[in-house]
Design a protein around this motif. Sequence first.
Motif, PDB file in Angstrom:
ATOM      1  N   ALA A 126       0.833  -1.205   0.000  1.00  0.00           N
ATOM      2  CA  ALA A 126       0.000   0.000   0.000  1.00  0.00           C
ATOM      3  C   ALA A 126       0.865   1.252   0.000  1.00  0.00           C
ATOM      4  O   ALA A 126       0.578   2.213  -0.727  1.00  0.00           O
ATOM      5  N   LYS A 129       2.031   1.695  -3.460  1.00  0.00           N
ATOM      6  CA  LYS A 129       0.961   1.701  -4.464  1.00  0.00           C
ATOM      7  C   LYS A 129       1.010   0.475  -5.386  1.00  0.00           C
ATOM      8  O   LYS A 129       0.912   0.576  -6.609  1.00  0.00           O
ATOM      9  N   GLU A 131      -0.677  -3.429  -5.789  1.00  0.00           N
ATOM     10  CA  GLU A 131      -1.730  -4.337  -5.346  1.00  0.00           C
ATOM     11  C   GLU A 131      -1.163  -5.750  -5.263  1.00  0.00           C
ATOM     12  O   GLU A 131      -0.530  -6.229  -6.218  1.00  0.00           O
TER      13      GLU A 131
END
Length: 166
Positions: A126, A129, A131
């Motif tokens: 996170a 950035k 996933e």
Amino acid sequence: MIRKLSFVLPLLLLGTLAGAQTAKVRALRPPPGAQVAIVVFEDLQCPDCSRAAPLLVEAARVYKIPLVRHDFPLPMHNWSFDAAVFARFFDTKSEKLGDEFRDYVFANQPQITRANLRQFVEDFAAAHKVEVPFVVDPRGELEKKVKADYALGQAIGIQHTPTIFV
């Protein structure tokens, strides 16, 4: 018959030693374009590796030489193999991100357990950035890379971590 065996046995031993020597030379060769490198076999759950990692990163930066990391998750550590697979996942995004993840794990190592490893992975992802899929290695390709590093380490005689070559 004994005479044949006494001739064949040294050849087999020589072949085994030559194979190990070839693996060692291949593992310790600097990346293309570099004259020297720091090569480390490390375990992400190993406290000694955690202490050595920042020193290795700093030495590589100061002396402008590559740091080549190999995964060597020790069987006694219950989450190090999974952490190495996650590191390989981040390597697929960029080698730099994979190295940052390894450094993050070392920095947070005392708080990480098998039960909360995934949460640390999610927090790191996170912050960067990225996933993380529910299954990070569906075909087992990343696991194979970790196992290949471990096998390479065994072939050259690695018995503990960190093992560092320059």
